[in-house]
Motif scaffolding. Sequence first.
Motif, PDB file in Angstrom:
ATOM      1  N   ASN A 162      29.177  45.676  43.794  1.00 36.12           N
ATOM      2  CA  ASN A 162      30.151  46.489  43.062  1.00 36.12           C
ATOM      3  C   ASN A 162      31.271  47.019  43.945  1.00 36.12           C
ATOM      4  O   ASN A 162      32.343  47.361  43.443  1.00 36.12           O
ATOM      5  N   ILE A 163      31.030  47.111  45.236  1.00 32.40           N
ATOM      6  CA  ILE A 163      32.098  47.554  46.134  1.00 32.40           C
ATOM      7  C   ILE A 163      33.287  46.607  46.012  1.00 32.40           C
ATOM      8  O   ILE A 163      34.441  47.034  45.866  1.00 32.40           O
ATOM      9  N   LEU A 164      32.994  45.314  46.054  1.00 28.85           N
ATOM     10  CA  LEU A 164      34.053  44.315  45.896  1.00 28.85           C
ATOM     11  C   LEU A 164      34.559  44.283  44.456  1.00 28.85           C
ATOM     12  O   LEU A 164      35.751  44.074  44.210  1.00 28.85           O
ATOM     13  N   ALA A 165      33.653  44.522  43.515  1.00 29.40           N
ATOM     14  CA  ALA A 165      34.042  44.514  42.103  1.00 29.40           C
ATOM     15  C   ALA A 165      35.033  45.634  41.800  1.00 29.40           C
ATOM     16  O   ALA A 165      36.034  45.422  41.107  1.00 29.40           O
ATOM     17  N   TYR A 166      34.766  46.826  42.301  1.00 24.63           N
ATOM     18  CA  TYR A 166      35.663  47.957  42.062  1.00 24.63           C
ATOM     19  C   TYR A 166      37.013  47.740  42.740  1.00 24.63           C
ATOM     20  O   TYR A 166      38.056  48.123  42.210  1.00 24.63           O
ATOM     21  N   PHE A 167      36.959  47.122  43.915  1.00 25.92           N
ATOM     22  CA  PHE A 167      38.197  46.915  44.666  1.00 25.92           C
ATOM     23  C   PHE A 167      39.084  45.868  44.001  1.00 25.92           C
ATOM     24  O   PHE A 167      40.299  46.042  43.894  1.00 25.92           O
ATOM     25  N   THR A 168      38.489  44.775  43.554  1.00 30.43           N
ATOM     26  CA  THR A 168      39.273  43.684  42.959  1.00 30.43           C
ATOM     27  C   THR A 168      39.425  43.827  41.450  1.00 30.43           C
ATOM     28  O   THR A 168      40.357  43.262  40.871  1.00 30.43           O
ATOM     29  N   GLN A 169      38.472  44.531  40.823  1.00 29.76           N
ATOM     30  CA  GLN A 169      38.422  44.653  39.361  1.00 29.76           C
ATOM     31  C   GLN A 169      38.442  43.271  38.707  1.00 29.76           C
ATOM     32  O   GLN A 169      39.118  43.034  37.714  1.00 29.76           O
ATOM     33  N   ASN A 170      37.673  42.380  39.313  1.00 33.31           N
ATOM     34  CA  ASN A 170      37.595  41.000  38.836  1.00 33.31           C
ATOM     35  C   ASN A 170      36.126  40.639  38.632  1.00 33.31           C
ATOM     36  O   ASN A 170      35.337  40.679  39.579  1.00 33.31           O
ATOM     37  N   SER A 171      35.764  40.278  37.409  1.00 40.27           N
ATOM     38  CA  SER A 171      34.362  40.008  37.092  1.00 40.27           C
ATOM     39  C   SER A 171      33.844  38.750  37.785  1.00 40.27           C
ATOM     40  O   SER A 171      32.686  38.702  38.211  1.00 40.27           O
ATOM     41  N   THR A 172      34.689  37.733  37.908  1.00 39.97           N
ATOM     42  CA  THR A 172      34.259  36.484  38.550  1.00 39.97           C
ATOM     43  C   THR A 172      33.904  36.711  40.009  1.00 39.97           C
ATOM     44  O   THR A 172      32.858  36.247  40.495  1.00 39.97           O
ATOM     45  N   ILE A 173      34.762  37.435  40.712  1.00 44.45           N
ATOM     46  CA  ILE A 173      34.513  37.717  42.126  1.00 44.45           C
ATOM     47  C   ILE A 173      33.247  38.551  42.291  1.00 44.45           C
ATOM     48  O   ILE A 173      32.453  38.329  43.211  1.00 44.45           O
ATOM     49  N   SER A 174      33.038  39.495  41.398  1.00 40.46           N
ATOM     50  CA  SER A 174      31.854  40.354  41.503  1.00 40.46           C
ATOM     51  C   SER A 174      30.569  39.561  41.295  1.00 40.46           C
ATOM     52  O   SER A 174      29.575  39.776  41.993  1.00 40.46           O
ATOM     53  N   VAL A 175      30.575  38.621  40.346  1.00 39.56           N
ATOM     54  CA  VAL A 175      29.380  37.805  40.092  1.00 39.56           C
ATOM     55  C   VAL A 175      29.111  36.876  41.273  1.00 39.56           C
ATOM     56  O   VAL A 175      27.956  36.693  41.689  1.00 39.56           O
ATOM     57  N   ILE A 176      30.172  36.297  41.826  1.00 43.43           N
ATOM     58  CA  ILE A 176      30.013  35.426  42.996  1.00 43.43           C
ATOM     59  C   ILE A 176      29.433  36.212  44.165  1.00 43.43           C
ATOM     60  O   ILE A 176      28.527  35.738  44.866  1.00 43.43           O
ATOM     61  N   SER A 177      29.938  37.418  44.375  1.00 41.98           N
ATOM     62  CA  SER A 177      29.431  38.241  45.476  1.00 41.98           C
ATOM     63  C   SER A 177      27.964  38.596  45.266  1.00 41.98           C
ATOM     64  O   SER A 177      27.173  38.599  46.216  1.00 41.98           O
TER      65      SER A 177
END
Length: 264
Positions: A162-177
């Motif tokens: 979620n750290i990356l998810a909150y920063f990018t606000q991108n669901s695809t990137i968050s799932v990949i991470s």
Amino acid sequence: MFNYIKADLYRLFHKKSNFVFYGVVFALFIAVVIIARTSVEGTTPFAEGYLQLGIILLTQFFPLVFGIQAYVAVYTNDLSANTYQNIFTNGLSKVEFIIGKVITMIVYLLTTFLSGAILYSIMYVILLMIEGGSFDFESFKNLAIVSVTIFLGILGYSTVANILAYFTQNSTISVISMGVLVSGVILQIFNLISLFTDKIEFLREYTLSYHMNEATNGMMPTILGGEASYSASFLAWGVALIYLIVASVIGVVILNKIEIKEGK
């Protein structure tokens, strides 16, 4: 905050795709057990091997399949719909939002684990009735410890993702991470680097993947009839909780610093 949690849980437990997903997975599990039981029938009792199968599924299958599915179900809905701004303008603070999501994830994961445990136990009892075996409490204790380890590990991984998810606000990137974290790719990268230099090898011990792997290795001897080592599992619990707390705090800081995308 409690109204938000209640609404989020209502959404999750009334989403048909979640029921379809778990229905298919549980049906496949039953099919695998039946096929495996049939293949060894008349040669060796399957109930004992069934308990070892549980440990393998928990350590190898649950994080990748159930962990990622739970993360997608709980966290990506607000990301994909860009509803962060709407949530915060309706009076929910950033701290309440993150705590609420963690609580929702805990409830959802707990429901998933308990559902799987009930199905697993029913199948075990049926096998015992067929084969006339006795209940193995020691193996079930090991399964319980592995379950707690995986449960806390998934929680820790999700808050880090979620750290990356909150920063990018991108669901695809968050799932990949999340996928990268639960699959142990980070640990494998450190292992690969250690083949060329040992200068950053010490960093491995600060990763949750390292401690999850050590916990798994400590429980694997039970599959071969050996004794389990619980110390690594207990340490992994502590590390996972630290990750959960620290990553949540970092998440609050990020949400307070970034510009929230306009909601739909």
